[in-house]
Design a protein around this motif. Structure first.
Motif, PDB file in Angstrom:
ATOM      1  N   LEU A  38      -1.704 -17.023   1.401  1.00 61.55           N
ATOM      2  CA  LEU A  38      -1.617 -15.771   0.672  1.00 61.55           C
ATOM      3  C   LEU A  38      -2.054 -15.960  -0.781  1.00 61.55           C
ATOM      4  O   LEU A  38      -2.736 -15.115  -1.352  1.00 61.55           O
ATOM      5  N   ASP A  39      -1.689 -17.108  -1.362  1.00 63.88           N
ATOM      6  CA  ASP A  39      -2.096 -17.372  -2.750  1.00 63.88           C
ATOM      7  C   ASP A  39      -3.608 -17.395  -2.872  1.00 63.88           C
ATOM      8  O   ASP A  39      -4.193 -16.838  -3.799  1.00 63.88           O
ATOM      9  N   ASP A  40      -4.239 -18.092  -1.899  1.00 62.32           N
ATOM     10  CA  ASP A  40      -5.694 -18.123  -1.824  1.00 62.32           C
ATOM     11  C   ASP A  40      -6.262 -16.718  -1.795  1.00 62.32           C
ATOM     12  O   ASP A  40      -7.212 -16.390  -2.505  1.00 62.32           O
ATOM     13  N   ALA A  41      -5.654 -15.915  -0.922  1.00 65.57           N
ATOM     14  CA  ALA A  41      -6.155 -14.560  -0.722  1.00 65.57           C
ATOM     15  C   ALA A  41      -6.042 -13.764  -2.008  1.00 65.57           C
ATOM     16  O   ALA A  41      -6.963 -13.036  -2.386  1.00 65.57           O
ATOM     17  N   LEU A  42      -4.927 -13.935  -2.726  1.00 63.80           N
ATOM     18  CA  LEU A  42      -4.751 -13.202  -3.990  1.00 63.80           C
ATOM     19  C   LEU A  42      -5.788 -13.667  -5.002  1.00 63.80           C
ATOM     20  O   LEU A  42      -6.309 -12.887  -5.804  1.00 63.80           O
ATOM     21  N   GLU A  43      -6.116 -14.956  -4.944  1.00 61.48           N
ATOM     22  CA  GLU A  43      -7.126 -15.512  -5.836  1.00 61.48           C
ATOM     23  C   GLU A  43      -8.485 -14.860  -5.545  1.00 61.48           C
ATOM     24  O   GLU A  43      -9.207 -14.455  -6.451  1.00 61.48           O
ATOM     25  N   ILE A  44      -8.803 -14.779  -4.230  1.00 56.82           N
ATOM     26  CA  ILE A  44     -10.072 -14.164  -3.844  1.00 56.82           C
ATOM     27  C   ILE A  44     -10.091 -12.696  -4.267  1.00 56.82           C
ATOM     28  O   ILE A  44     -11.089 -12.179  -4.751  1.00 56.82           O
ATOM     29  N   ALA A  45      -8.920 -12.048  -4.085  1.00 55.79           N
ATOM     30  CA  ALA A  45      -8.852 -10.615  -4.376  1.00 55.79           C
ATOM     31  C   ALA A  45      -9.065 -10.347  -5.863  1.00 55.79           C
ATOM     32  O   ALA A  45      -9.538  -9.272  -6.248  1.00 55.79           O
ATOM     33  N   SER A  46      -8.732 -11.330  -6.704  1.00 58.62           N
ATOM     34  CA  SER A  46      -8.811 -11.080  -8.145  1.00 58.62           C
ATOM     35  C   SER A  46     -10.241 -10.806  -8.587  1.00 58.62           C
ATOM     36  O   SER A  46     -10.470 -10.192  -9.618  1.00 58.62           O
ATOM     37  N   ASP A  47     -11.233 -11.267  -7.793  1.00 62.74           N
ATOM     38  CA  ASP A  47     -12.627 -10.945  -8.100  1.00 62.74           C
ATOM     39  C   ASP A  47     -12.849  -9.437  -8.071  1.00 62.74           C
ATOM     40  O   ASP A  47     -13.718  -8.912  -8.756  1.00 62.74           O
ATOM     41  N   VAL A  48     -12.081  -8.772  -7.207  1.00 62.83           N
ATOM     42  CA  VAL A  48     -12.310  -7.345  -7.001  1.00 62.83           C
ATOM     43  C   VAL A  48     -11.358  -6.491  -7.841  1.00 62.83           C
ATOM     44  O   VAL A  48     -11.761  -5.489  -8.414  1.00 62.83           O
ATOM     45  N   VAL A  49     -10.091  -6.921  -7.901  1.00 61.72           N
ATOM     46  CA  VAL A  49      -9.094  -6.051  -8.525  1.00 61.72           C
ATOM     47  C   VAL A  49      -8.539  -6.598  -9.831  1.00 61.72           C
ATOM     48  O   VAL A  49      -7.596  -6.045 -10.374  1.00 61.72           O
ATOM     49  N   GLY A  50      -9.122  -7.682 -10.279  1.00 59.44           N
ATOM     50  CA  GLY A  50      -8.687  -8.198 -11.569  1.00 59.44           C
ATOM     51  C   GLY A  50      -7.504  -9.145 -11.466  1.00 59.44           C
ATOM     52  O   GLY A  50      -7.015  -9.436 -10.381  1.00 59.44           O
ATOM     53  N   ARG A  51      -7.058  -9.608 -12.642  1.00 57.68           N
ATOM     54  CA  ARG A  51      -6.071 -10.687 -12.700  1.00 57.68           C
ATOM     55  C   ARG A  51      -4.643 -10.222 -12.434  1.00 57.68           C
ATOM     56  O   ARG A  51      -3.812 -10.993 -11.982  1.00 57.68           O
ATOM     57  N   SER A  52      -4.314  -8.997 -12.798  1.00 62.74           N
ATOM     58  CA  SER A  52      -2.919  -8.600 -12.581  1.00 62.74           C
ATOM     59  C   SER A  52      -2.852  -7.314 -11.757  1.00 62.74           C
ATOM     60  O   SER A  52      -2.559  -6.247 -12.287  1.00 62.74           O
ATOM     61  N   PRO A  53      -3.165  -7.439 -10.493  1.00 63.42           N
ATOM     62  CA  PRO A  53      -3.187  -6.241  -9.640  1.00 63.42           C
ATOM     63  C   PRO A  53      -1.786  -5.846  -9.213  1.00 63.42           C
ATOM     64  O   PRO A  53      -0.859  -6.645  -9.256  1.00 63.42           O
ATOM     65  N   SER A  54      -1.644  -4.582  -8.825  1.00 65.99           N
ATOM     66  CA  SER A  54      -0.393  -4.174  -8.187  1.00 65.99           C
ATOM     67  C   SER A  54      -0.517  -4.463  -6.699  1.00 65.99           C
ATOM     68  O   SER A  54      -1.613  -4.400  -6.137  1.00 65.99           O
ATOM     69  N   LEU A  55       0.603  -4.815  -6.083  1.00 66.90           N
ATOM     70  CA  LEU A  55       0.557  -5.223  -4.687  1.00 66.90           C
ATOM     71  C   LEU A  55       1.639  -4.489  -3.913  1.00 66.90           C
ATOM     72  O   LEU A  55       2.760  -4.345  -4.385  1.00 66.90           O
ATOM     73  N   THR A  56       1.282  -4.001  -2.736  1.00 65.43           N
ATOM     74  CA  THR A  56       2.260  -3.360  -1.847  1.00 65.43           C
ATOM     75  C   THR A  56       2.158  -3.989  -0.478  1.00 65.43           C
ATOM     76  O   THR A  56       1.055  -4.222   0.027  1.00 65.43           O
ATOM     77  N   HIS A  57       3.323  -4.285   0.079  1.00 72.29           N
ATOM     78  CA  HIS A  57       3.348  -4.862   1.430  1.00 72.29           C
ATOM     79  C   HIS A  57       4.018  -3.867   2.359  1.00 72.29           C
ATOM     80  O   HIS A  57       5.079  -3.337   2.043  1.00 72.29           O
ATOM     81  N   VAL A  58       3.371  -3.575   3.500  1.00 71.60           N
ATOM     82  CA  VAL A  58       4.051  -2.717   4.471  1.00 71.60           C
ATOM     83  C   VAL A  58       4.757  -3.610   5.487  1.00 71.60           C
ATOM     84  O   VAL A  58       4.132  -4.429   6.149  1.00 71.60           O
ATOM     85  N   HIS A  59       6.033  -3.445   5.569  1.00 74.15           N
ATOM     86  CA  HIS A  59       6.865  -4.299   6.418  1.00 74.15           C
ATOM     87  C   HIS A  59       6.920  -3.666   7.798  1.00 74.15           C
ATOM     88  O   HIS A  59       7.858  -2.960   8.140  1.00 74.15           O
ATOM     89  N   THR A  60       5.884  -3.899   8.570  1.00 71.97           N
ATOM     90  CA  THR A  60       5.790  -3.229   9.841  1.00 71.97           C
ATOM     91  C   THR A  60       5.168  -4.178  10.833  1.00 71.97           C
ATOM     92  O   THR A  60       4.391  -5.033  10.433  1.00 71.97           O
ATOM     93  N   PRO A  61       5.466  -4.092  12.171  1.00 77.22           N
ATOM     94  CA  PRO A  61       6.411  -3.179  12.798  1.00 77.22           C
ATOM     95  C   PRO A  61       7.855  -3.492  12.409  1.00 77.22           C
ATOM     96  O   PRO A  61       8.096  -4.611  12.002  1.00 77.22           O
TER      97      PRO A  61
END
Lengths: 295, 441, 529
Positions: free
Chosen positions: C498-521
């Protein structure tokens, strides 16, 4: 490799010489006398009590009722039962009281159970089956059955002439009634319920599916003075229907309905296919299947 | 002068056979091939010349022979001891580089008048391959009298066997002309038609050459143009190469049958089941080139060719156990494709196979398929490398004889491309030879 | 205790790690401080006597419909259609709702003396159900009464003799549905409305339709304009189905719609921790989590898959309504929102979700990469009303092993779709233009669909179109823990953690993005303000 020729292999038959008929006969002419000799009876009794009976009880937990009616029946007797499954015969044989059990033969369709030599041997040994022609009346079959009754053998007959295709009974034929009149022996009506859930006819199922069954014996019937085989046959069918009613309701209701003459027919309602099936008893609740251990 | 000599020696033969069960080429060191001092062969007659090899390739059929897996059929059309090597580029005594066309036909054998096939220029179909003034031997490299390419002593070749190499060709380009010629012949033998679907099984040297031949010959109108050219290749770099050479799709072998099914909209006789998504197809490809030559590949080919289609055997098969019922029922034509000669083309011309091969090699820069070269002193390594070519990322492995046998112990000169430095130096191009007998190039 | 509504939790330092599904496994992940976690509402209390409730619904229909017994008469043609194996998820413990409802309908039909009754599994282009699956859905009694007579059928969208073209809508959409159903005097449709997308006119117009009809709304254009298809008024998919449904009604097809909603009691009590909030895990929950997670780590994936697919959900019936389609569906939708709705304030930059082992199209099967994409981007992404949970150009992070593995019997066309189509392009529009036709008409797929248990040749395309809205909306999709080759094939980015993924995501959404997790099912529907 070349196969070894004569004399190392069986000679071929010259075309010009007529071939005598094979001496082993199958079908209705099968000679089943051996299956009632003492050592065979003993072996069958051992197998019935130690193999067939426990196996039948595993796949079909059985409730037996009405054995009190058999207390005063002197062997030999004719047992007439409805027929829904191959399981019926082993079940009946293993629920009969011991004094009947090991001296009982079963009338079996010659075209189904005796069409191959190995099958004839198997059924003659396993359930003491005797071949009966069901397509037409065969004097010889009747003579054999009557002779066996004379000798003191009990007889299990399925008057429907075959297993039910859809769960409802087929019309009863006159064989059992005829034999009863001819031999003067009593007919015990028997109702077997639930075997079609275990091992139905057709449907491609080869392995039985565990489900409870019940066997109910009724009071013995004897033909009345001057009652012909057809009439007596109808009386046997009604007697089995009353037993069926007793299983699905209770003894009192079944008796009152029988007295009023409106016992539900064994043959089911005369309506379209799905409604006949829909009117059948539902399959008894299967034991719960939960693969997970409870924690 | 050092040469690699293949002798008739039963214990060594058995030993290499046994060793090859652990991988093709493993038995080279204990097998019938030995490095010996030999004299250059005598000139058999007028019209013959001495050729000193520069590069000499290791072919699938050579590997099969070294592994002791080639068919006993060849016993009577080779003569021992022979110096292997028939994919040869060399120099004449008089100077000038040549590529050898190794088939020993009637002319080379001094048979006059030549047989019908040779008279028609169809050298591969020569009816006198074991006769004449030479010892038996279907090709140079299998004949005791001619010598072969894996040698510093050189070989002798009839003038009819020699093709001059244009200056623009590097030695690496020239050494693959012979296998490309085999592929050209196979493509011509398949008699392609416009709009057909062609499947190629295996993408070693021969498979890739077939791909190149189909796309190049159909582009120039020499053969009719198929609609789709699907290639089944086990290794990733083979797939890249096949795509570069003009394949419509280059796929994993197990995907090939599915792609053929999709393209031909056919049904499969066996329903999908785990591990085997398609069974024998009811339709299939019009032509399948089997460039592997194993029982499996032949069975696979028969499964994916349409009824009345053609299966062309490009790779050399040995004794294989194959169910021919589908061949019978679907009236499949099983076409052998050996060697070369003269090709009657769709355009009506008759062109020598080697001339077409030269064109294709030039057009595709085929020399880059030579992945590694070894001095003959290190033949064990070379043969093992060739045997495991696919896995080790190679396509063609060759012996480098350009240094007069003096460079003992040198590293394989895999990246040495003196004449064509422009070629990308790809490391490792594999063949399917790792698992099969490969082709008789 | 009344069930508690959904919850949006803000992660702080004392928040315990959060459960992520990961295919046939689950992991605990610690989300960055300030992230939000959306929890589903707790399961509603089940109906006390489901059979009585069903009878009551049949006798007191909604909208312009008479009670069911009044619609039944001797000599009529009655067709009963029911949802297929894709609902509910996971399959529910016996007795299935469909069995309970259909038994009541049949009892009424038997009383009325209706002889001509046929049952049709409304498969659309899904795979045919096996005998065991039919027995599970309908019960032995129904199966044994109908199947031997050939009266238990499965809709065959490729059977020209049993399809009827009813006409075209005002937008030119062909309406071609099951002939037996369309020519019956009464068509009873038994729904399980697991999510808000199910039911309404979609039941008949989609479930009983042919490819010719389906392609008008199952295409990239419609999907991109369905925002979301869980919210019928803003869903182009539903508008199209509603047009078709009205045309079907205008053609005189009388439909008696029965819709049922289930609570979100998704996992047996042994797996209680899966639907409990982590800070409320008791000793037993923690023990079962540790034991199960440890056991699953040591279990081969095939075995784990079999174990999970044998789970039967303790779903319970919470509402049943019957009558005219639109009136019924309005009540049903409200009931679903009551169970699944959660209000969420504002969108987020990154949306994370853990994908479970099952989606509607791999019951008793393998969840292949296309289905992974479909579950994440097609289903979970679309479980919103108003605006998507993630902002335009945001990032979705999925967690699933995404194996390059297909069930050859169930998903034959998926294999070729993955190998042939996705290796060329991942653009839904391009895909539909170039490839759809040839897959839809491929005779082998048609054969397997009609005679085997295979999804139709065009089904993988629909799965990909299902993702079209998300693909259009998102800046990047990252799959954590997936097979890199399979993930890349679909145009997504693989990450190992997940840390890796957040690192990759920072290219798109910047360094301090807001994050929401859907706890489903269990399922939830986000009402995004």
């Amino acid at each position: 490799m070349k196969p070894a020729g004569f004399p190392f292999s069986k000679p071929t038959w010259p075309t010009g010489v007529p071939r005598p008929a094979p001496d082993r006969r199958v079908g209705v002419d099968y000679d089943h006398e051996w299956s009632r000799r003492y050592p065979v009876r003993l072996a069958r009794a051992v197998v019935l009590d130690n193999v067939t009976r426990p196996a039948a009880r595993i796949v079909a937990p059985t409730t037996v009722r009405g054995t009190e009616h058999l207390r005063h029946v002197a062997p030999p007797a004719i047992f007439a039962a409805n027929h829904a499954s191959h399981l019926d015969t082993p079940l009946l044989l293993t629920t009969l009281p011991v004094r009947f059990r090991h001296r009982t033969v079963v009338a079996a369709a010659a075209d189904h159970f005796f069409d191959r030599h190995w099958k004839a041997v198997l059924w003659s040994f396993g359930v003491a089956a005797i071949p009966i022609e069901r397509a037409r009346v065969n004097r010889r079959s009747a003579d054999v059955a009557a002779a066996l009754l004379e000798e003191g053998w009990n007889l299990i007959v399925y008057p429907e002439g075959g297993r039910s295709p859809d769960g409802w009974a087929q019309p009863f034929r006159g064989g059992a009634a005829y034999l009863a009149r001819r031999s003067g022996r009593p007919v015990v009506p028997v109702h077997v319920n639930g075997t079609r859930h275990v091992l139905p006819k057709g449907g491609g199922r080869r392995l039985p599916r565990r489900s409870p069954v019940s066997v109910v014996f009724g009071p013995p019937l004897t033909p009345d003075e001057g009652e012909d085989a057809r009439r007596f046959g109808a009386r046997i069918e009604t007697a089995v229907a009353v037993l069926a009613d007793e299983v699905s309701s209770d003894w009192w209701q079944a008796r009152t309905r029988a007295a009023r003459g409106d016992t539900p027919s064994l043959r089911g309602p005369d309506v379209a296919g799905w409604r006949r099936s829909w009117a059948l008893d539902p399959r008894p609740e299967a034991p719960g299947r939960d693969p997970w251990p409870r924690v | 002068m050092k040469s690699l000599v293949f002798e008739r020696n039963l214990p060594r033969f058995a030993a290499s056979r046994l060793a090859s069960t652990f991988g093709s080429g493993r038995g080279a060191g204990i097998g019938p091939l030995r490095l010996l001092e030999t004299e250059p062969p005598d000139l058999p007659g007028p019209g013959w010349a001495r050729v000193t090899p520069l590069l000499s390739g290791i072919c699938g059929s050579d590997l099969a022979t070294l592994d002791g897996r080639s068919s006993r059929y060849f016993e009577h059309i080779v003569s021992f001891p022979f110096v292997p090597g028939h994919e040869v580029v060399g120099v004449l005594e008089a100077g000038g580089r040549v590529v050898l066309e190794p088939v020993l036909g009637c002319v080379a054998r001094g048979i006059d008048p030549p047989c019908v096939a040779c008279a028609g220029g169809m050298l591969g179909g020569c009816e006198r391959i074991a006769f004449g003034h030479l010892k038996p031997g279907l090709q140079t490299g299998y004949c005791a009298d001619t010598g072969g390419g894996w040698s510093h002593a050189g070989l002798v070749a009839h003038e009819s066997q020699l093709h001059p190499v244009p200056d623009a060709f590097g030695d690496e380009d020239a050494v693959v002309v012979e296998p490309v010629a085999c592929a050209v012949h196979a493509v011509c033998a398949a008699a392609l038609h416009d709009g057909e679907t062609v499947a190629v099984l295996g993408a070693g040297t021969l498979g890739l050459a077939v791909v190149a031949a189909v796309s190049a010959l159909s582009a120039t109108g020499r053969v009719e143009a198929p609609d789709a050219l699907l290639v089944g290749a086990r290794y990733a770099h083979q797939r890249h190469l096949a795509a570069e050479l003009g394949a419509t799709a280059s796929l994993d072998p197990e995907q090939l049958a599915r792609a053929v099914r999709r393209r031909s909209s056919s049904l499969s006789l066996v329903g999908p089941r785990p591990g085997r998504p398609t069974g024998p197809l009811t339709g299939g490809a019009d032509v399948v080139f089997d460039c592997v030559g194993s029982a499996d590949s032949l069975a696979q080919s028969l499964d994916m060719v349409r009824p009345r289609g053609r299966v062309v055997l490009v790779g050399m098969p040995g004794r294989v156990h194959v169910d021919l019922a589908p061949l019978w029922q679907r009236e499949v034509r099983l076409v052998g494709a050996y060697a070369y000669g003269t090709e009657p083309l769709a355009s009506g011309e008759r062109v020598r196979t080697f001339d077409l091969a030269f064109e294709i090699v030039a057009a595709h820069g085929f020399g880059r398929l030579v992945s590694a070269t070894y001095p003959i002193e290190r033949f064990e390594e070379a043969v093992q490398h060739a045997g495991a070519a696919g896995r080790r990322g190679a396509v063609k492995v060759a012996f480098d004889l350009r240094h007069g046998g003096t460079r003992h112990g040198d590293a394989p000169s895999a990246s040495t491309r003196p004449t064509r430095p422009a070629h990308p130096t790809r490391p490792a191009r594999p063949t399917i030879a790792g698992t099969s007998t490969g082709g008789t190039s | 205790m009344t069930p508690r509504p959904g919850l949006v939790l803000e992660v702080d330092r004392s928040t315990p790690p959060t459960l992520f599904w990961h295919g046939e496994r689950f992991v605990l992940e610690r989300l960055p401080e300030g992230s939000r976690i959306v929890y589903a509402p707790e399961p509603l209390a089940p109906l006390e006597d489901p059979v009585a409730a069903i009878r009551r619904a049949l006798l007191h229909p909604h909208g312009d419909r008479e009670p069911l017994p009044a619609l039944l008469r001797a000599g009529m043609r009655l067709t009963i259609c029911f949802d297929d194996v894709s609902l509910p998820l996971p399959p529910m413990q016996s007795p299935d709702v469909r069995q309970l409802v259909i038994e009541q309908v049949l009892d009424m039909a038997a009383e009325a003396g209706v002889d001509d009754v046929v049952l049709v599994a409304a498969l659309a282009l899904h795979r045919r159900m096996t005998e065991a699956e039919l027995r599970h859905a309908l019960g032995d009694r129904v199966y044994d009464a109908f199947a031997p007579h050939g009266l238990l059928t499965q809709h065959d969208a490729e059977d020209p003799t049993n399809l009827i073209h009813l006409g075209s809508t005002e937008k030119g959409e062909d309406v071609e549905i099951n002939k037996r159903a369309a020519t019956s005097d009464l068509l009873v449709y038994v729904n399980i409305n697991l999510v808000a997308m199910d039911g309404g006119h979609k039941s008949v117009a989609t479930g009983l339709a042919s490819y010719r009809s389906l392609r008008h709304h199952h295409n990239p254009k419609t999907m991109v304009h369905s925002r979301s298809f869980m919210d019928a008024p803003s869903s182009e998919l539903h508008s199209s189905n509603w047009r078709m449904g009205r045309l079907i009604a205008d053609c005189g097809v009388r439909i008696f719609q029965i819709e049922t909603t289930l609570n979100t009691d998704t996992f047996p009590s042994q797996f209680g921790f899966l639907q409990r909030r982590e800070w409320e895990w008791g000793l037993r929950d923690r023990a079962t989590y540790v034991a199960t997670a440890a056991a699953l780590d040591r279990t081969p994936p095939r075995v784990a898959r079999q174990i999970f697919h044998s789970i039967r959900a303790p779903h319970a019936l919470v509402s049943v309504q019957a009558g005219e389609v639109e009136a019924v569906h309005a009540v049903t939708t409200a009931n679903i929102w009551k169970q699944q709705g959660v209000e969420v304030e504002g969108q987020t930059d990154i949306l994370t979700m853990g994908l479970p082992y099952i989606c509607p199209y791999n019951v008793n099967s393998i969840m292949n990469p296309i289905l992974v994409a479909c579950l994440g981007l097609g289903y979970f992404f679309n479980l919103y009303r108003g605006r998507p949970l993630v902002r335009k150009g945001g990032v979705v992070i999925l967690r699933h092993p995404t194996p390059w593995e297909f069930h050859p019997g169930h998903h034959p066309s998926y294999i070729d779709f993955f190998e042939e189509v996705l290796s060329d392009t991942t653009d839904p529009v391009e895909i539909s233009k170039t490839y759809e036709e040839s897959f839809a008409t491929d005779p082998w797929y048609v054969h397997l669909y009609r005679t085997g248990n295979a999804y139709h040749g065009v089904h993988p395309f629909y799965m990909w179109y299902w993702c079209a809205h998300a693909l259009d909306h998102l800046g990047r999709v990252i799959v954590v823990g997936g097979d890199p080759a399979a993930v890349r094939r679909m145009g997504f980015s693989p990450a190992t953690s997940l840390d890796d993924a957040l690192e990759i995501a920072s290219d798109v959404v910047g360094r301090s993005p807001s994050l929401t997790h859907v706890h489903t099912p269990p399922l939830l529907m986000a009402d995004v303000r």
